[in-house]
Design a protein around this motif. Structure first.
Motif, PDB file in Angstrom:
ATOM      1  N   GLU A 120      23.068 128.614-112.285  1.00 46.63           N
ATOM      2  CA  GLU A 120      24.187 129.347-111.694  1.00 46.63           C
ATOM      3  C   GLU A 120      24.951 128.396-110.774  1.00 46.63           C
ATOM      4  OE1 GLU A 120      25.016 132.464-112.522  1.00 46.63           O
ATOM      5  OE2 GLU A 120      23.345 132.379-113.956  1.00 46.63           O
ATOM      6  N   LEU A 121      26.094 128.834-110.288  1.00 48.42           N
ATOM      7  CA  LEU A 121      26.823 128.016-109.323  1.00 48.42           C
ATOM      8  C   LEU A 121      25.989 127.845-108.054  1.00 48.42           C
ATOM      9  CD1 LEU A 121      30.458 129.366-109.710  1.00 48.42           C
ATOM     10  CD2 LEU A 121      29.620 127.104-110.361  1.00 48.42           C
ATOM     11  N   LYS A 122      25.967 126.625-107.522  1.00 43.67           N
ATOM     12  CA  LYS A 122      25.162 126.295-106.350  1.00 43.67           C
ATOM     13  C   LYS A 122      26.054 125.763-105.233  1.00 43.67           C
ATOM     14  CE  LYS A 122      21.034 124.622-108.869  1.00 43.67           C
ATOM     15  NZ  LYS A 122      20.148 123.445-109.001  1.00 43.67           N
ATOM     16  N   ASN A 123      25.537 125.864-104.015  1.00 44.65           N
ATOM     17  CA  ASN A 123      26.209 125.262-102.875  1.00 44.65           C
ATOM     18  C   ASN A 123      25.772 123.808-102.718  1.00 44.65           C
ATOM     19  OD1 ASN A 123      27.511 127.693-102.133  1.00 44.65           O
ATOM     20  ND2 ASN A 123      25.656 128.369-101.067  1.00 44.65           N
ATOM     21  N   TYR A 124      26.641 122.987-102.182  1.00 47.04           N
ATOM     22  CA  TYR A 124      26.318 121.587-101.928  1.00 47.04           C
ATOM     23  C   TYR A 124      25.372 121.469-100.734  1.00 47.04           C
ATOM     24  CZ  TYR A 124      30.153 120.517-105.140  1.00 47.04           C
ATOM     25  OH  TYR A 124      30.962 120.440-106.243  1.00 47.04           O
ATOM     26  N   ILE A 125      24.867 120.269-100.514  1.00 47.03           N
ATOM     27  CA  ILE A 125      23.987 120.000 -99.378  1.00 47.03           C
ATOM     28  C   ILE A 125      24.843 119.812 -98.131  1.00 47.03           C
ATOM     29  CG2 ILE A 125      22.204 118.487 -98.440  1.00 47.03           C
ATOM     30  CD1 ILE A 125      21.362 119.979-100.964  1.00 47.03           C
ATOM     31  N   GLY A 126      24.723 120.728 -97.205  1.00 43.05           N
ATOM     32  CA  GLY A 126      25.518 120.646 -95.986  1.00 43.05           C
ATOM     33  C   GLY A 126      26.989 120.898 -96.252  1.00 43.05           C
ATOM     34  N   GLY A 127      27.811 120.696 -95.221  1.00 40.24           N
ATOM     35  CA  GLY A 127      29.248 120.895 -95.367  1.00 40.24           C
ATOM     36  C   GLY A 127      29.921 119.649 -95.892  1.00 40.24           C
ATOM     37  N   PRO A 128      31.159 119.781 -96.382  1.00 41.61           N
ATOM     38  CA  PRO A 128      31.868 118.609 -96.912  1.00 41.61           C
ATOM     39  C   PRO A 128      32.289 117.654 -95.793  1.00 41.61           C
ATOM     40  CG  PRO A 128      33.307 120.527 -96.912  1.00 41.61           C
ATOM     41  CD  PRO A 128      31.941 121.010 -96.505  1.00 41.61           C
ATOM     42  N   LEU A 129      32.301 116.358 -96.134  1.00 42.10           N
ATOM     43  CA  LEU A 129      32.852 115.354 -95.236  1.00 42.10           C
ATOM     44  C   LEU A 129      34.322 115.173 -95.582  1.00 42.10           C
ATOM     45  CD1 LEU A 129      30.007 112.667 -95.390  1.00 42.10           C
ATOM     46  CD2 LEU A 129      30.397 114.381 -93.606  1.00 42.10           C
ATOM     47  N   LYS A 130      35.158 115.051 -94.573  1.00 39.67           N
ATOM     48  CA  LYS A 130      36.600 114.935 -94.811  1.00 39.67           C
ATOM     49  C   LYS A 130      37.031 113.493 -94.630  1.00 39.67           C
ATOM     50  CE  LYS A 130      41.023 117.043 -93.513  1.00 39.67           C
ATOM     51  NZ  LYS A 130      41.372 117.361 -94.899  1.00 39.67           N
ATOM     52  N   ASN A 131      37.709 112.964 -95.645  1.00 44.13           N
ATOM     53  CA  ASN A 131      38.261 111.610 -95.584  1.00 44.13           C
ATOM     54  C   ASN A 131      39.719 111.692 -96.022  1.00 44.13           C
ATOM     55  OD1 ASN A 131      38.781 108.893 -95.577  1.00 44.13           O
ATOM     56  ND2 ASN A 131      37.469 108.409 -97.327  1.00 44.13           N
ATOM     57  N   GLY A 132      40.618 111.869 -95.063  1.00 48.03           N
ATOM     58  CA  GLY A 132      42.021 112.087 -95.387  1.00 48.03           C
ATOM     59  C   GLY A 132      42.174 113.422 -96.089  1.00 48.03           C
ATOM     60  N   ASP A 133      42.747 113.409 -97.291  1.00 48.21           N
ATOM     61  CA  ASP A 133      42.914 114.655 -98.035  1.00 48.21           C
ATOM     62  C   ASP A 133      41.759 114.917 -99.005  1.00 48.21           C
ATOM     63  OD1 ASP A 133      43.399 112.675 -99.853  1.00 48.21           O
ATOM     64  OD2 ASP A 133      45.325 113.464-100.571  1.00 48.21           O
ATOM     65  N   THR A 134      40.674 114.150 -98.867  1.00 47.99           N
ATOM     66  CA  THR A 134      39.540 114.278 -99.782  1.00 47.99           C
ATOM     67  C   THR A 134      38.340 114.903 -99.082  1.00 47.99           C
ATOM     68  OG1 THR A 134      40.248 112.323-101.020  1.00 47.99           O
ATOM     69  CG2 THR A 134      37.966 113.029-101.304  1.00 47.99           C
ATOM     70  N   LEU A 135      37.766 115.916 -99.709  1.00 52.39           N
ATOM     71  CA  LEU A 135      36.535 116.533 -99.246  1.00 52.39           C
ATOM     72  C   LEU A 135      35.392 116.000-100.109  1.00 52.39           C
ATOM     73  CD1 LEU A 135      37.753 120.221 -98.816  1.00 52.39           C
ATOM     74  CD2 LEU A 135      37.530 118.452 -97.051  1.00 52.39           C
ATOM     75  N   ILE A 136      34.391 115.420 -99.464  1.00 52.70           N
ATOM     76  CA  ILE A 136      33.279 114.781-100.171  1.00 52.70           C
ATOM     77  C   ILE A 136      32.040 115.648-100.002  1.00 52.70           C
ATOM     78  CG2 ILE A 136      31.885 112.699-100.410  1.00 52.70           C
ATOM     79  CD1 ILE A 136      34.199 111.158 -99.086  1.00 52.70           C
ATOM     80  N   CYS A 137      31.510 116.149-101.127  1.00 53.78           N
ATOM     81  CA  CYS A 137      30.389 117.086-101.105  1.00 53.78           C
ATOM     82  C   CYS A 137      29.157 116.429-101.708  1.00 53.78           C
ATOM     83  CB  CYS A 137      30.739 118.344-101.904  1.00 53.78           C
ATOM     84  SG  CYS A 137      32.160 119.235-101.248  1.00 53.78           S
ATOM     85  N   ARG A 138      28.050 116.577-101.016  1.00 50.69           N
ATOM     86  CA  ARG A 138      26.820 115.890-101.411  1.00 50.69           C
ATOM     87  C   ARG A 138      25.980 116.748-102.359  1.00 50.69           C
ATOM     88  NH1 ARG A 138      21.755 114.686 -97.382  1.00 50.69           N
ATOM     89  NH2 ARG A 138      20.350 113.795 -98.954  1.00 50.69           N
ATOM     90  N   LEU A 139      25.563 116.127-103.471  1.00 47.36           N
ATOM     91  CA  LEU A 139      24.616 116.741-104.395  1.00 47.36           C
ATOM     92  C   LEU A 139      23.194 116.372-103.983  1.00 47.36           C
ATOM     93  CD1 LEU A 139      26.564 115.817-107.643  1.00 47.36           C
ATOM     94  CD2 LEU A 139      26.220 118.141-106.778  1.00 47.36           C
ATOM     95  N   PRO A 140      22.187 117.151-104.367  1.00 49.48           N
ATOM     96  CA  PRO A 140      20.818 116.839-103.964  1.00 49.48           C
ATOM     97  C   PRO A 140      20.275 115.576-104.620  1.00 49.48           C
ATOM     98  CG  PRO A 140      20.851 118.698-105.477  1.00 49.48           C
ATOM     99  CD  PRO A 140      22.271 118.418-105.111  1.00 49.48           C
ATOM    100  N   TYR A 141      20.876 115.178-105.741  1.00 46.20           N
ATOM    101  CA  TYR A 141      20.449 113.995-106.487  1.00 46.20           C
ATOM    102  C   TYR A 141      21.520 113.719-107.538  1.00 46.20           C
ATOM    103  CZ  TYR A 141      18.650 118.199-108.776  1.00 46.20           C
ATOM    104  OH  TYR A 141      18.535 119.469-109.285  1.00 46.20           O
TER     105      TYR A 141
END
Length: 750
Positions: free
Chosen positions: A211-232
């Motif tokens: 199913e759809l999952k949430n990323y690890i923690g909140g996104p990191l913001k780098n300018g207009d880019t949101l960086i989302c961490r996967l568990p692996y």
């Protein structure tokens, strides 16, 4: 000739007979317009169900990929295998749609994604179309169906996926969704018909997805880019829900989008053009990495960011542990690397190429038996069939396949592939597959010739690449790889009752072995006569594995391998294996940690393509996973002695490890072994599977006592009978016991 002689061949051909007799009453359908790259088409049929059966089988085929929706319920997100069971034909899926049907009228929608280009793992048919055949013939594809070109999908401008990938980027304009009207379809004919020709049933499971999952923690913001961490590192389809004005562009990609930042090595990405208001989207194009990047214009308000993980339908069922945390990490990273390199077929890497390079695949197949459940065997079988079914008219074999834009043979990798086929047979007992591939492999091996000395003549093929790196003794490697491949073909010939060829090939193996010893042995190590570089570690390792090197040569070769570092991660597996084969497990583990230390310590959950700085390489490359097999097979000591685990060996070679344990699934059941060095000797715990026989090897020392399940089994140099346990003898510093009685056993030495 007696009919029983033909029975094995008849059994082998039965699936082909069944395929040939398949009655196709549905029609290939499509819109009678030009099929262009990255084309999306929706097909629909509304029909009244005529059967009351709970199970209703549908057979579906297209060129590239499709999504199936029935009565507004998603049945399958990614159907169809990449095209190319052979150079002409097309796969089809078989799926039970009964649970999704209702009484009366049913609404079936199939969305096809036509890539329309060649790739290293896909043969383009050139035509966007659909075939849908159902047990309930009311749903069969024909001119009663309607279709519409999905103009909301488009091909994004800018960097395109590199030429190795058949996949295309995805662009989706939400403001145009559903704008096109349904149109009549054109009848392209019933199978078999060009350009799809014969249809071959999908031979691996549908892909597993979450199913759809949430990323690890909140996104990191780098300018207009949101960086989302996967568990692996994972294969994922990113999703989002946002509120936005119309006409803004959102981009989805991962940290693995560009290998080494090079646009010429681009993978896939997705663009999305917003409509007014709240909206949700999930890209249909899987991508991989450790992070997902969302490029969001400032006016977009993010409500949620999620992902769906998918991949080949197998579980990470194997395990390894020891007192050395570095080796534990290395094994786990190899397992993750293996899984992220499996889908339609095995890959070398899941971003830049997604291609079945057989040097990588030979290593991957060996890993699956210790890392995954037995579902992985189906992917191994598919890879093996694909290789021989794509054999060229001149009898050469080449990879990657299926392919529309690659036809070059890498000769030594193909010999490694044949060696990998024998590995598959040893662990599965699948003799039918060995008989199937034998004619093609026999023809291929005949292309390799020897000179007047008996040495193998170097075969350049289309790409002369024995390994990455320098100081490659290609001639010595030719001889070693030829021998290990020829030994595998002897096995296939014997299974095919071709005794004459088996005997002929055994003589040829002996001839090449003796010539290699005569002309290549220098000062205890091996160098081919015309080779001018530094003595090659990988070539000496293969001389050991092929049986060219004698036991008396081992000390000098071990000394060489302790200091020489020329092999890439691809050939390093064989270097390490040779050290175990020479009874030097301590040296093997020491070298393993030294060579892989950078990969062990880095932030990735997968293994790099190259050692040390990995400049220009991927961070998730299949050929680097060899240590997984070696730690389970040698350090923990579990290996089948007869095909299909009918008989297997437990012989831990822990080197300096004080604890080493592993567990894995086999076709006979789950095996677990635990070795522990104790103050008084050692303790070995294992389980014996039903319908098997196990040989257990215990290190031997003078005056040693051995207990089995608390009972004396060896005292004062002699075996004491224990119920269900047999004595084999003492050889090369080990004493050997045997049993075929299932259950748990604990061996302890004092």
């Amino acid at each position: 000739m007696p009919i029983k002689k033909y029975i094995p061949l008849l059994l082998l051909l039965l699936p082909l007979f069944s395929l040939a007799q398949e009655q196709w009453t549905a029609r290939w359908i499509g819109l009678d317009t030009l099929s262009t790259p990255n084309q999306w088409t929706a097909y629909t049929q509304k029909a009244v169900r005529t059967t009351k059966k709970k199970q209703v089988i549908a057979r579906i085929a297209t060129d590239s990929k499709y999504m199936l929706v029935i009565n507004e319920r998603t049945v399958l997100r990614e159907g169809q295998l990449k095209r190319g069971p052979n150079p002409q034909d097309t796969y089809f899926d078989e799926i039970d749609i009964g649970p999704f049907l209702q009484k009366g009228e049913n609404d079936i929608t199939v969305i096809t994604w036509f890539w329309g280009k060649e790739g290293f793992a896909h043969k383009n048919s050139g035509r966007n179309a659909l075939l849908f055949q159902c047990e309930d013939t009311a749903f069969n594809s024909n001119t009663s169906w309607k279709a519409r070109r999905m103009k909301e999908y488009y091909n994004p401008d800018g960097i395109q996926p590199n030429f190795r990938l058949a996949e295309t980027n995805v662009g989706f304009d939400a403001g145009k969704a559903g704008a096109e009207t349904w149109q009549p379809v054109t009848d392209f004919g019933a199978p078999p018909v060009a350009p799809w020709h014969q249809l071959v049933k999908r031979d691996i499971p549908f892909f597993r997805e979450t199913e759809l999952k949430n990323y690890i923690g909140g996104p990191l913001k780098n300018g207009d880019t949101l960086i989302c961490r996967l568990p692996y590192n994972a294969q994922v389809t990113p999703a989002f829900t946002v509120t936005a004005p119309a006409g803004l562009k959102i981009q989805l990609l991962t940290d693995n989008y560009l290998t080494a930042g090079d646009p010429e090595l681009a993978s896939v990405r997705t663009e999305y053009i917003t409509r007014e208001g709240e909206q949700s989207f999930e890209t249909p194009a899987w991508m991989n990495g450790h992070f997902v990047k969302y490029v969001m214009p400032p006016a977009v308000k993010v409500l949620s960011l999620q992902y769906r993980e998918s991949g080949y339908d197998t579980w990470l069922a194997g395990s390894f542990h020891s007192n050395d945390s570095a080796l534990n990490t290395l094994w786990r990273k190899a397992q993750r690397t293996l899984y992220v390199n499996m889908r339609d077929n095995y890959f070398d890497c899941p971003d830049r190429e997604r291609a079945l390079w057989w040097g990588d695949v030979a290593t991957e197949i060996g890993e699956t038996f210790y890392a995954l459940d037995t579902n992985a065997n189906q992917l191994s079988r598919k890879a093996i069939r694909n290789l021989v079914d794509w054999q060229a008219p001149d009898s050469s074999l080449y990879a990657p396949i299926p392919a529309g834009n690659w036809h070059q043979e890498l000769p030594q990798q193909i010999l490694a592939a044949i060696h990998g086929m024998e590995t598959y047979y040893l662990y599965t007992g699948d003799s039918a597959m060995m008989r199937y591939v034998y004619p093609a492999v026999k023809r291929y091996l005949s292309l390799w010739k020897t000179d007047e000395r008996g040495m193998v003549i170097h075969r350049k093929g289309g790409w002369d690449l024995p390994d990455w790196g320098t100081n490659i003794d290609a001639s010595l490697l030719d001889n070693a790889w030829y021998i290990v491949a020829a030994k595998a073909v002897v096995t296939m010939a014997s299974l095919s009752e071709d005794k004459t060829y088996a005997a002929q090939l055994e003589k040829q193996i002996e001839k090449v072995t003796e010539a290699s010893r005569q002309y290549c042995l220098r000062d205890g190590v091996y160098r081919s006569p015309d080779y001018q570089g530094e003595t090659d570690d990988r070539a000496n390792a293969m001389a050991v594995i092929a049986g060219i090197a004698r036991v008396t040569d081992y000390p000098a070769i071990v000394k060489l391998l302790k200091t020489t570092r020329h092999a890439s991660p691809y050939m390093e597996k064989y270097v390490l294996e040779s050290l175990f084969a020479m009874n030097a497990p301590g040296e093997a583990l020491e070298r393993m940690k030294s060579r892989y230390q950078v990969m062990i310590d880095n932030q990735y959950t997968t293994l790099n393509e190259l050692f040390d700085d990995n400049e220009g390489g991927t961070n998730n490359h299949a050929w680097s996973g060899g240590p997984l097999t070696l730690l389970s097979q040698y350090a923990c000591g579990i290996v089948p002695l007869r095909p299909g685990y009918e008989r297997y060996l437990v012989k831990p070679m822990p080197g300096g490890l004080t604890v080493a344990g592993c567990a894995h699934e086999t076709i006979k059941g789950r095996i677990a072994v635990q070795y522990t060095k104790t103050d008084y000797g050692m303790k070995l715990e294992l389980n014996v599977l039903p319908a098997t026989q196990v040989a257990v090897a215990i290190p031997y020392e003078d005056g040693q006592k051995v207990e089995v399940n608390g009972q004396d089994a060896f005292v004062s140099g002699g075996f004491i009978p224990v119920r269900g346990l047999s004595w084999i003898g003492i050889e090369n510093g080990y004493m050997y016991f045997s049993t075929n009685i299932k259950g748990k056993y604990v061996f302890e030495t004092y």
